[in-house]
Motif scaffolding. Sequence first.
Motif, PDB file in Angstrom:
ATOM      1  N   ALA A  37       9.233   9.863   2.135  1.00  0.00           N
ATOM      2  CA  ALA A  37       8.458   8.315   2.353  1.00  0.00           C
ATOM      3  C   ALA A  37       8.063   8.188   0.616  1.00  0.00           C
ATOM      4  N   ASP A  38       8.232   6.997   0.363  1.00  0.00           N
ATOM      5  CA  ASP A  38       7.589   6.688  -1.056  1.00  0.00           C
ATOM      6  C   ASP A  38       6.451   5.927  -0.748  1.00  0.00           C
ATOM      7  N   GLU A  39       5.235   6.600  -1.321  1.00  0.00           N
ATOM      8  CA  GLU A  39       3.859   5.856  -1.060  1.00  0.00           C
ATOM      9  C   GLU A  39       3.827   4.781  -1.753  1.00  0.00           C
ATOM     10  N   SER A  40       4.719   4.529  -2.742  1.00  0.00           N
ATOM     11  CA  SER A  40       4.366   3.271  -3.807  1.00  0.00           C
ATOM     12  C   SER A  40       5.075   2.175  -2.775  1.00  0.00           C
ATOM     13  N   GLU A  41       5.719   2.406  -1.637  1.00  0.00           N
ATOM     14  CA  GLU A  41       6.170   1.514  -0.919  1.00  0.00           C
ATOM     15  C   GLU A  41       5.560   1.109   0.266  1.00  0.00           C
ATOM     16  N   ALA A  42       4.436   2.108   0.388  1.00  0.00           N
ATOM     17  CA  ALA A  42       3.646   1.994   1.776  1.00  0.00           C
ATOM     18  C   ALA A  42       3.052   0.566   1.779  1.00  0.00           C
ATOM     19  N   GLU A  43       2.760   0.123   3.225  1.00  0.00           N
ATOM     20  CA  GLU A  43       2.449  -1.402   3.382  1.00  0.00           C
ATOM     21  C   GLU A  43       0.742  -1.127   3.193  1.00  0.00           C
ATOM     22  N   TYR A  44       0.290  -1.359   2.289  1.00  0.00           N
ATOM     23  CA  TYR A  44      -1.118  -1.485   2.027  1.00  0.00           C
ATOM     24  C   TYR A  44      -1.668  -2.720   2.418  1.00  0.00           C
ATOM     25  N   VAL A  45      -3.047  -2.689   3.066  1.00  0.00           N
ATOM     26  CA  VAL A  45      -3.865  -3.907   3.007  1.00  0.00           C
ATOM     27  C   VAL A  45      -4.699  -4.310   1.644  1.00  0.00           C
ATOM     28  N   GLN A  46      -4.626  -5.559   1.234  1.00  0.00           N
ATOM     29  CA  GLN A  46      -5.424  -5.891   0.250  1.00  0.00           C
ATOM     30  C   GLN A  46      -6.655  -6.722   0.474  1.00  0.00           C
ATOM     31  N   THR A  47      -7.622  -6.240  -0.116  1.00  0.00           N
ATOM     32  CA  THR A  47      -8.987  -7.106   0.326  1.00  0.00           C
ATOM     33  C   THR A  47      -9.510  -7.175  -1.293  1.00  0.00           C
ATOM     34  N   MET A  48     -10.349  -8.495  -1.238  1.00  0.00           N
ATOM     35  CA  MET A  48     -11.148  -8.734  -2.275  1.00  0.00           C
ATOM     36  C   MET A  48     -12.381  -9.069  -1.945  1.00  0.00           C
ATOM     37  N   LYS A  98     -13.227 -11.167   0.722  1.00  0.00           N
ATOM     38  CA  LYS A  98     -12.196 -11.839   1.488  1.00  0.00           C
ATOM     39  C   LYS A  98     -10.947 -10.788   1.640  1.00  0.00           C
ATOM     40  N   GLY A  99     -10.109 -11.620   2.811  1.00  0.00           N
ATOM     41  CA  GLY A  99      -8.986 -10.792   3.183  1.00  0.00           C
ATOM     42  C   GLY A  99      -8.896 -10.504   4.599  1.00  0.00           C
ATOM     43  N   PRO A 100      -7.922  -9.692   5.162  1.00  0.00           N
ATOM     44  CA  PRO A 100      -7.795  -9.504   6.533  1.00  0.00           C
ATOM     45  C   PRO A 100      -9.007  -8.705   7.270  1.00  0.00           C
ATOM     46  N   GLN A 101      -9.519  -7.954   6.176  1.00  0.00           N
ATOM     47  CA  GLN A 101     -10.790  -7.205   6.478  1.00  0.00           C
ATOM     48  C   GLN A 101     -11.997  -7.485   5.756  1.00  0.00           C
ATOM     49  N   SER A 102     -12.976  -8.480   6.245  1.00  0.00           N
ATOM     50  CA  SER A 102     -13.716  -8.957   5.328  1.00  0.00           C
ATOM     51  C   SER A 102     -15.105  -7.971   5.343  1.00  0.00           C
ATOM     52  N   TRP A 103     -14.969  -6.754   6.103  1.00  0.00           N
ATOM     53  CA  TRP A 103     -16.014  -5.912   5.846  1.00  0.00           C
ATOM     54  C   TRP A 103     -15.460  -4.540   6.332  1.00  0.00           C
ATOM     55  N   ILE A 139     -11.039  -5.628  -6.338  1.00  0.00           N
ATOM     56  CA  ILE A 139      -9.848  -5.946  -5.675  1.00  0.00           C
ATOM     57  C   ILE A 139      -9.345  -4.389  -5.081  1.00  0.00           C
ATOM     58  N   ALA A 140      -9.071  -4.233  -4.048  1.00  0.00           N
ATOM     59  CA  ALA A 140      -8.705  -2.776  -3.449  1.00  0.00           C
ATOM     60  C   ALA A 140      -7.339  -2.901  -2.471  1.00  0.00           C
ATOM     61  N   GLN A 141      -6.673  -1.923  -2.714  1.00  0.00           N
ATOM     62  CA  GLN A 141      -5.374  -1.649  -1.641  1.00  0.00           C
ATOM     63  C   GLN A 141      -5.803  -0.512  -0.669  1.00  0.00           C
ATOM     64  N   PHE A 142      -5.716  -0.516   0.538  1.00  0.00           N
ATOM     65  CA  PHE A 142      -6.096   0.659   1.335  1.00  0.00           C
ATOM     66  C   PHE A 142      -5.090   0.473   2.435  1.00  0.00           C
ATOM     67  N   GLY A 143      -5.395   1.958   3.230  1.00  0.00           N
ATOM     68  CA  GLY A 143      -4.365   2.153   4.353  1.00  0.00           C
ATOM     69  C   GLY A 143      -3.154   3.226   3.941  1.00  0.00           C
ATOM     70  N   PRO A 144      -2.175   3.037   4.408  1.00  0.00           N
ATOM     71  CA  PRO A 144      -1.788   2.410   5.726  1.00  0.00           C
ATOM     72  C   PRO A 144      -2.427   2.754   7.045  1.00  0.00           C
ATOM     73  N   MET A 145      -3.210   3.851   7.097  1.00  0.00           N
ATOM     74  CA  MET A 145      -3.887   4.105   8.120  1.00  0.00           C
ATOM     75  C   MET A 145      -5.212   3.593   8.137  1.00  0.00           C
ATOM     76  N   MET A 146      -5.800   3.381   9.035  1.00  0.00           N
ATOM     77  CA  MET A 146      -7.019   2.764   9.213  1.00  0.00           C
ATOM     78  C   MET A 146      -7.908   3.272  10.523  1.00  0.00           C
ATOM     79  N   ALA A 147      -9.071   3.880  10.515  1.00  0.00           N
ATOM     80  CA  ALA A 147      -9.890   4.161  11.740  1.00  0.00           C
ATOM     81  C   ALA A 147     -10.424   2.729  12.143  1.00  0.00           C
ATOM     82  N   MET A 148     -10.282   2.389  13.226  1.00  0.00           N
ATOM     83  CA  MET A 148     -10.531   1.148  14.014  1.00  0.00           C
ATOM     84  C   MET A 148     -12.076   1.467  14.642  1.00  0.00           C
ATOM     85  N   SER A 149     -12.892   1.668  13.486  1.00  0.00           N
ATOM     86  CA  SER A 149     -14.192   1.966  14.033  1.00  0.00           C
ATOM     87  C   SER A 149     -15.022   0.617  13.612  1.00  0.00           C
ATOM     88  N   PHE A 150     -16.151   0.247  13.604  1.00  0.00           N
ATOM     89  CA  PHE A 150     -16.876  -0.940  13.247  1.00  0.00           C
ATOM     90  C   PHE A 150     -18.153  -0.494  12.318  1.00  0.00           C
TER      91      PHE A 150
END
Length: 371
Positions: free
Chosen positions: A87-98, A118-123, A154-165
């Motif tokens: 797997a190429d980490e550079s091609e991973a589907e990261y989520v971006q937030t600002m 801003k972004g799909p995850q605002s917090w 501006i950050a890119q994170f993932g592709p794994m995410m803990a679905m906590s709150f």
Amino acid sequence: MNKKKAIILLTAVGLLGTSAAVGAKGLVSKVNGMLRGDVAVSINGDMTSLHPVYIDGKAYLPIREAAPVLGYNLNYLGNKIELNEIADESEAEYVQTMGVIVDVQQDKDQYRVEVLGKGPQSWVILYVDQDTKLTGPDGEAMAAKDLKAGQQIIAQFGPMMAMSFPPQSHAATLNVRSEALIQESTIQAVEHTDDGWKVEFGETKDGKETTTLVLNAGKETSVLDAQGQSVAWEDLKAGMKVRAYYGPIMTKSLPPQSPLHYLVVLDAAQSSVAPAAAKEFRDLAWTLVPENEKAHLTTKQDDAKVEAVRAADVAILGKTDEQTKRLEEIKAAGGEVITVTYTTDRDELIGPLVMAFDPDTKQLLGFFIRK
């Protein structure tokens, strides 16, 4: 090199070597080869330590060493050789937030960064470590220890995410764009203007209000609550407690004016708790969580939310007479209680687990009523 062609080549080479081999029933035939250490092999222009083996005038590469260089994982499965693309980490589907950093805490060899914006995850809670590509406003690398509240990122994170709150994830990249000024205060006035909105802050002296700061908001300004949910401008009122991220450009007028980037609406009944005190209450609360609740907690001991809340606004269940008396005393004095909040796997049904403490004696006053 085309990877499909590489698979064919490497699969064939896996059955060959530099020495002779004899097998039963014709499955393996004897071959002779010559290792050419004077012939170098490069992949996409990068030199490797590989050297080919020549057999009948054809060059072959050893499969075990060549596979990872060409981007494959090698597995031997009985009489079968299996190659799978790495797997190429550079091609991973990261989520971006600002957004803006509202809190930074060091956690052993990494940093826990709370971001609103801003972004799909605002917090979101992002973990920054040695694998995070961290850059400053000038594009140069910066140290995680220099991250602090007020920085716009501006950050890119993932592709794994803990679905906590809030959700938590590892930051792959984090770029600090600028640093804002911060003011936590109550709104003196809010006004709709031709260009957007104007928020005023001030002070009262001798019964007279004086405006000390004017923040101007446009379409790019975000208004959020402490959980990253959007708040309508029309819902802002004088007297609301907010945290403003603005500037750093300021006019020299009186009162000074500045552009507003983010406005976080805080619960009017809540105020901040010093980090050292917050840790003390977290540790205390952890020892008092009922055994039948521990299995449902999704918040770690050090991640519990600690707040100072007006005693008049709380509803507590399961108090003793002594606890009831003390709570009424705090209410009569217009005081606050300290709350420690844990999210659970049953929040959608009955809400989080919230414990209330006397800020002076540190005694448990009881648990908030759940749905």
